[in-house]
Design an enzyme around this catalytic site. Sequence first.
Site, PDB file in Angstrom:
ATOM      1  N   SER A 289       0.862  -1.201   0.000  1.00 34.63           N
ATOM      2  CA  SER A 289       0.000   0.000   0.000  1.00 34.63           C
ATOM      3  C   SER A 289       0.894   1.247   0.000  1.00 34.63           C
ATOM      4  O   SER A 289       2.092   1.163   0.273  1.00 34.63           O
ATOM      5  CB  SER A 289      -0.849  -0.035   1.271  1.00 34.63           C
ATOM      6  OG  SER A 289      -1.448   1.220   1.523  1.00 34.63           O
TER       7      SER A 289
ATOM      8  N   TYR B 247      -3.698  -0.752   9.936  1.00 34.53           N
ATOM      9  CA  TYR B 247      -3.487  -0.920   8.488  1.00 34.53           C
ATOM     10  C   TYR B 247      -2.066  -0.482   8.124  1.00 34.53           C
ATOM     11  O   TYR B 247      -1.347  -1.181   7.404  1.00 34.53           O
ATOM     12  CB  TYR B 247      -4.526  -0.095   7.721  1.00 34.53           C
ATOM     13  CG  TYR B 247      -4.541  -0.348   6.230  1.00 34.53           C
ATOM     14  CD1 TYR B 247      -5.193  -1.462   5.704  1.00 34.53           C
ATOM     15  CD2 TYR B 247      -3.905   0.516   5.339  1.00 34.53           C
ATOM     16  CE1 TYR B 247      -5.214  -1.709   4.332  1.00 34.53           C
ATOM     17  CE2 TYR B 247      -3.916   0.284   3.970  1.00 34.53           C
ATOM     18  CZ  TYR B 247      -4.582  -0.829   3.477  1.00 34.53           C
ATOM     19  OH  TYR B 247      -4.588  -1.069   2.119  1.00 34.53           O
TER      20      TYR B 247
HETATM   21  P1  NAP Z   1     -11.887  -5.136  -1.273  1.00 35.44           P
HETATM   22  O1  NAP Z   1     -12.655  -4.781  -2.488  1.00 35.44           O
HETATM   23  O2  NAP Z   1     -12.456  -4.843   0.071  1.00 35.44           O
HETATM   24  O3  NAP Z   1     -11.464  -6.681  -1.354  1.00 35.44           O
HETATM   25  C1  NAP Z   1     -10.821  -7.322  -0.303  1.00 35.44           C
HETATM   26  C2  NAP Z   1     -10.747  -8.804  -0.578  1.00 35.44           C
HETATM   27  O4  NAP Z   1     -10.120  -9.424   0.551  1.00 35.44           O
HETATM   28  C3  NAP Z   1     -12.105  -9.426  -0.755  1.00 35.44           C
HETATM   29  O5  NAP Z   1     -12.115 -10.225  -1.908  1.00 35.44           O
HETATM   30  C4  NAP Z   1     -12.272 -10.286   0.493  1.00 35.44           C
HETATM   31  O6  NAP Z   1     -12.838 -11.522   0.206  1.00 35.44           O
HETATM   32  C5  NAP Z   1     -10.844 -10.561   0.907  1.00 35.44           C
HETATM   33  N1  NAP Z   1     -10.791 -10.824   2.341  1.00 35.44           N
HETATM   34  C6  NAP Z   1     -10.963  -9.952   3.350  1.00 35.44           C
HETATM   35  N2  NAP Z   1     -10.885 -10.574   4.531  1.00 35.44           N
HETATM   36  C7  NAP Z   1     -10.653 -11.876   4.265  1.00 35.44           C
HETATM   37  C8  NAP Z   1     -10.464 -13.034   5.070  1.00 35.44           C
HETATM   38  N3  NAP Z   1     -10.534 -12.974   6.399  1.00 35.44           N
HETATM   39  N4  NAP Z   1     -10.251 -14.222   4.472  1.00 35.44           N
HETATM   40  C9  NAP Z   1     -10.203 -14.302   3.128  1.00 35.44           C
HETATM   41  N5  NAP Z   1     -10.366 -13.244   2.307  1.00 35.44           N
HETATM   42  C10 NAP Z   1     -10.586 -12.046   2.874  1.00 35.44           C
HETATM   43  O7  NAP Z   1     -10.483  -4.381  -1.258  1.00 35.44           O
HETATM   44  P2  NAP Z   1      -9.425  -4.046  -2.397  1.00 35.44           P
HETATM   45  O8  NAP Z   1      -9.334  -2.585  -2.489  1.00 35.44           O
HETATM   46  O9  NAP Z   1      -9.650  -4.827  -3.623  1.00 35.44           O
HETATM   47  O10 NAP Z   1      -8.114  -4.522  -1.637  1.00 35.44           O
HETATM   48  C11 NAP Z   1      -7.348  -5.631  -2.024  1.00 35.44           C
HETATM   49  C12 NAP Z   1      -5.971  -5.484  -1.399  1.00 35.44           C
HETATM   50  O11 NAP Z   1      -5.350  -4.305  -1.888  1.00 35.44           O
HETATM   51  C13 NAP Z   1      -5.980  -5.355   0.124  1.00 35.44           C
HETATM   52  O12 NAP Z   1      -4.872  -6.002   0.666  1.00 35.44           O
HETATM   53  C14 NAP Z   1      -5.867  -3.854   0.321  1.00 35.44           C
HETATM   54  O13 NAP Z   1      -5.338  -3.520   1.563  1.00 35.44           O
HETATM   55  C15 NAP Z   1      -4.928  -3.507  -0.810  1.00 35.44           C
HETATM   56  N6  NAP Z   1      -4.920  -2.110  -1.225  1.00 35.44           N
HETATM   57  C16 NAP Z   1      -6.039  -1.499  -1.688  1.00 35.44           C
HETATM   58  C17 NAP Z   1      -5.954  -0.176  -2.076  1.00 35.44           C
HETATM   59  C18 NAP Z   1      -7.127   0.571  -2.619  1.00 35.44           C
HETATM   60  O14 NAP Z   1      -6.991   1.774  -2.821  1.00 35.44           O
HETATM   61  N7  NAP Z   1      -8.255  -0.044  -2.879  1.00 35.44           N
HETATM   62  C19 NAP Z   1      -4.746   0.516  -1.997  1.00 35.44           C
HETATM   63  C20 NAP Z   1      -3.629  -0.155  -1.515  1.00 35.44           C
HETATM   64  C21 NAP Z   1      -3.718  -1.463  -1.140  1.00 35.44           C
HETATM   65  P3  NAP Z   1     -14.345 -11.904   0.626  1.00 35.44           P
HETATM   66  O15 NAP Z   1     -15.221 -10.940  -0.094  1.00 35.44           O
HETATM   67  O16 NAP Z   1     -14.475 -13.301   0.201  1.00 35.44           O
HETATM   68  O17 NAP Z   1     -14.377 -11.706   2.121  1.00 35.44           O
END
Ligand code: NAP
Length: 253
Positions: A145, A158
């Site tokens: 991140s 986080y």
């Molecule tokens: P998101 O749409 O909320 O997706 C998160 C994913 O993680 C979902 O598919 C969820 O699966 C899974 N997950 C959460 N808790 C879990 C658990 N206990 N066991 C198994 N799966 C779990 O978020 P996103 O933005 O795509 O984020 C994906 C990654 O990128 C994360 O690590 C986040 O920190 C990182 N990130 C995001 C951003 C951003 O701006 N969006 C920026 C930097 C980094 P289920 O639906 O099956 O629970």
Amino acid sequence: MSQQLFDLSGQVAMVTGCSTGLGQAMAIALAQAGCNIVAIGVSDPKETVTAIEQAGQRCHVIHADLAQVNDMAKLVSEAVEAFGQLNILVNNAGIIRRADAVDFTEADWDAVMDVNIKSLFLLSQAAAKHWIGQHSKGKIINIASMLSFQGGIRVPSYTASKSGVLGLTRALANEWAKYNINVNAIAPGYMATNNTAALQADVQRNQEILARIPAERWGQPADLAGPVVFLASAASDYMHGHTMAVDGGWLAR
Ligand code: NAP
């Protein structure tokens, strides 16, 4: 020649948390580059499975709450049973909790650390044991991140977890590069997904964020397609321990 470098035909990629958002886009990109996908998560990744099949590949779904799993080796062996091999692990699953640091609860600390860093370490360890045991190459791609580099506001667990992802990416690379296991990370900038829904909905924060991004837009999940295929492919075989920002220029400011 250069296309061959990025070809993932016949490979198997495990992607955690690919029902939605960045994980979904990366799973689809890896399928389009030739991988069968092992999808790990809590909810049903229906849309992702359809897109993977449309790309001509197969998806094996493992329902698992990564905060609760205490035997990551079982996930690796289920992947190998499903497709005969495992080549790539994308540690994408992640959650965020927001509160002022003085009010932040132990429960919110533990919940985020369990998914974002503890499960990432244990699953990486299980995959590496598998690859080292059978003398095969492997690729681990961790999702970091901007808060691997910066402090952030009101997201202490986080920031701690994602700063940990950057450090652990280096630490694991130091031990496993000699086994031809590449451990690298992608640090997405501000991407339009569920994870950032609260920020996008906050008019003032949204404007502040957009004003600071040189590309003048939020990232889209598909912006990670090229980077993830690159780090999964032979094109990045001599890259170890690097966290690559994909951020519209955010860190360059
Ligand atoms: P998101 O749409 O909320 O997706 C998160 C994913 O993680 C979902 O598919 C969820 O699966 C899974 N997950 C959460 N808790 C879990 C658990 N206990 N066991 C198994 N799966 C779990 O978020 P996103 O933005 O795509 O984020 C994906 C990654 O990128 C994360 O690590 C986040 O920190 C990182 N990130 C995001 C951003 C951003 O701006 N969006 C920026 C930097 C980094 P289920 O639906 O099956 O629970």
